[in-house]
Motif scaffolding. Structure first.
Motif, mmCIF file in Angstrom:
data_model
loop_
_atom_site.group_PDB
_atom_site.id
_atom_site.type_symbol
_atom_site.label_atom_id
_atom_site.label_comp_id
_atom_site.label_asym_id
_atom_site.label_seq_id
_atom_site.Cartn_x
_atom_site.Cartn_y
_atom_site.Cartn_z
ATOM 1 N N ALA A 1 0.839 -1.167 0.039
ATOM 2 C CA ALA A 1 0.011 -0.057 -0.065
ATOM 3 C C ALA A 1 0.976 1.306 -0.077
ATOM 4 N N VAL A 2 2.079 1.212 0.864
ATOM 5 C CA VAL A 2 2.665 2.214 0.738
ATOM 6 C C VAL A 2 3.523 2.561 -0.570
ATOM 7 N N ARG A 3 3.979 1.616 -1.069
ATOM 8 C CA ARG A 3 4.574 1.698 -2.508
ATOM 9 C C ARG A 3 3.572 2.135 -3.465
ATOM 10 N N GLY A 4 2.354 2.205 -3.259
ATOM 11 C CA GLY A 4 1.450 2.727 -4.232
ATOM 12 C C GLY A 4 0.498 1.483 -4.831
ATOM 13 N N GLY A 5 0.163 0.549 -4.161
ATOM 14 C CA GLY A 5 -0.329 -0.643 -4.677
ATOM 15 C C GLY A 5 -1.870 -0.350 -4.824
ATOM 16 N N GLY A 6 -2.614 0.824 -4.693
ATOM 17 C CA GLY A 6 -3.881 0.935 -5.121
ATOM 18 C C GLY A 6 -5.004 0.806 -3.957
ATOM 19 N N LEU B 1 -2.676 5.069 -3.497
ATOM 20 C CA LEU B 1 -2.843 5.890 -4.681
ATOM 21 C C LEU B 1 -2.031 6.347 -5.840
ATOM 22 N N GLY B 2 -0.832 6.329 -5.157
ATOM 23 C CA GLY B 2 0.469 6.703 -5.885
ATOM 24 C C GLY B 2 1.066 8.089 -5.967
ATOM 25 N N SER B 3 0.434 8.793 -5.291
ATOM 26 C CA SER B 3 0.895 10.421 -5.144
ATOM 27 C C SER B 3 1.951 10.535 -3.939
ATOM 28 N N PRO C 1 13.218 -1.663 -4.902
ATOM 29 C CA PRO C 1 12.665 -1.935 -6.443
ATOM 30 C C PRO C 1 12.404 -0.537 -7.165
ATOM 31 N N LYS C 2 11.962 0.522 -6.224
ATOM 32 C CA LYS C 2 11.718 1.614 -6.733
ATOM 33 C C LYS C 2 13.111 2.648 -6.929
#
Length: 472
Positions: A337-342, A388-390, A454-455
């Motif tokens: 979730a913290v990495r932007g998993g939606g 959500l990615g921001s 990974p990022k």
């Protein structure tokens, strides 16, 4: 704050040896068994290790069990303090060990125990307590110092007794009362370091003078560890915000009270709360082991919580499904979730929380899940924006302390001879990279948490100028 009790004399000496201890506190009076029980009840002495169980009830339970069985008893000082956000018990055993021994020996006399065992996990604490025992010389009840593994779950009652009995220092998974069957199978009085120190102070002062500080309903003082580094003694009823201010910090984005099995207070609640069971319970929090952790404005709440959750998963007993699978799974979906998993990642976190709660063999899965759930409630927008990615654009500064890693983290390194200021790196890795006023990375070398590797690799690959690399 106010006149020191537990910390008396430490303004003059960094460690109170036997002579300095007696000069600061005076001789220890004798108490009959029923007198000590009455004293503990009169001052409403509670265990200071987390659960807050009335100490007088523990004393009565051990005395009662011993009478029924006509057997031996034991006294154990829980000096493990396996949570990195707590230092108060270590501080007592390092700097005022005789006060702790006084309280333990008073309790041993009350329950008829021939031996006191002080259980510790750190080498420096072990040396300090052994030195204090040697300073007392021969005679009297035997005091033994035992070293156990330094783990979060070591301080759980059955884990500590198991380790002291020669087995693994892991929770048994059974509802066993140490007051009935503990060290060596005999009724055992087990409480934490500060509890015994408070008993020694109260025995010298007497109930009326002890109750002169603090709230009428919760008399005396408490020890707090603020921001994982400052140990403070304060009367109950003191404003939490005032304590933070004196320690040079603020409420920030919120305050975690009670450590990594504790609850988050939002800034408004943290400014309104007092240091007392009654005040904190009104906000759904407990003082627990006395850890107070303000979250600064410049750190990422979601990243800090995910980092602690992963560590807590590794610190589990590993003996039941919620620990073996549930907590690592919770850490996985939270990091996703913290990495932007939606939105699906956040839903997965909630599902994992429901799967873990109420199913563990000990309190560790429940405590960890409550910590995460409290964070989700305290920082809903932060977790939503990350999912959500921001993201929030802030780095993780380690405001929630964890033990030092055995190896330093990898770093994202900028080659200034190649960097053109395209800024794609901050789009990919906002939790690590910050740009200066000219649009270039603000730092040439930035630590990369393991879960963000990974990022970081993606940022290296996306840099048009090939100006980034990962370095150990």
């Amino acid at each position: 704050m106010g006149t020191p009790r537990l910390l008396a004399g430490l303004d003059r000496d960094p460690r109170l040896d036997r002579e300095a201890h007696l000069a600061a506190h005076g001789p220890l009076p004798r108490y009959a068994s029923d007198e000590l029980v009455d004293l503990a009840a009169d001052i409403d002495l509670r265990g200071r290790g987390g659960a807050g169980f009335p100490f007088a009830r523990k004393l009565r339970a051990v005395i009662g069990s011993a009478r029924e069985r006509e057997g031996q008893t034991a006294v154990v000082v829980n000096g493990s303090e396996g949570e990195p956000s707590c230092l108060k018990d270590k501080a007592l055993l390092l700097h005022a060990p005789h006060l702790v021994l006084d309280g333990a020996l008073l309790a041993a006399a009350a329950v008829g125990a021939e031996e006191v065992v002080v259980a510790v996990t750190r080498a420096d604490v072990e040396r300090s307590v052994r030195d204090a025992v040697a300073e007392r010389g021969p005679g009297g009840r035997r005091v033994r110092v035992a070293r156990l593994p330094e783990r979060f779950v070591t301080g759980e009652g059955t884990a500590m007794v198991g380790g002291l009995n020669g087995g693994a220092a892991l929770p048994s998974g059974r509802r066993v009362r140490t007051s009935e069957r503990g060290l060596g199978g005999v009724p055992t009085l087990l409480s934490n370091t500060e509890t015994y120190a408070q008993l020694a102070v109260a025995a010298r002062m007497g109930a009326p003078d002890y109750r002169a500080a603090g709230l009428p309903s919760e008399p005396g003082t408490v020890l707090l560890t603020v921001a994982g580094q400052t140990v403070v003694e304060t009367p109950t009823g003191t404003s939490l915000a005032y304590i933070l201010d004196l320690c040079g910090t603020r409420t920030g984005q919120g305050v975690l009270v009670g450590g990594y099995h504790g609850r988050w207070l939002d800034p408004g609640a943290a400014r309104s709360a007092d240091v007392s069971r009654g005040s904190l319970s009104a906000f759904g929090a407990v003082l627990g082991a006395g850890a107070v952790l303000p979250l600064p404005e410049d750190t990422c709440p979601a990243g800090e919580v995910a980092r602690v959750t992963r560590w807590m998963a590794k610190e589990s007993a590993g003996q039941c499904g919620p620990c073996v699978r549930g907590l690592p799974g919770l850490a996985d979906v939270l990091e996703d979730a913290v990495r932007g998993g939606g939105r699906g990642a956040l839903d997965a976190v909630e599902a994992r929380l429901r799967a873990v709660r109420g199913r563990g063999a000990c309190s560790h899965p429940d405590g960890t899940s409550h910590f995460v759930a409290s964070a989700l409630a305290a920082f809903p927008e932060e977790f939503r924006d990350h999912a959500l990615g921001s993201g929030c654009g802030r780095r993780i500064v380690g405001a929630l302390p964890l033990p030092q890693d055995e190896s330093p983290p990898e770093r994202l390194v900028v080659d200034w001879t190649l960097c053109k200021g395209h800024g794609l790196c901050v789009d990919v890795l906002p939790d690590v990279v910050r740009l200066d006023a000219d649009g270039f990375p603000a730092e040439a070398s930035m630590p990369v948490p393991g879960h963000l590797r990974p990022k970081a690799l993606r940022a290296v690959r996306r840099c048009p100028a090939l100006a980034l690399r990962i370095q150990e």
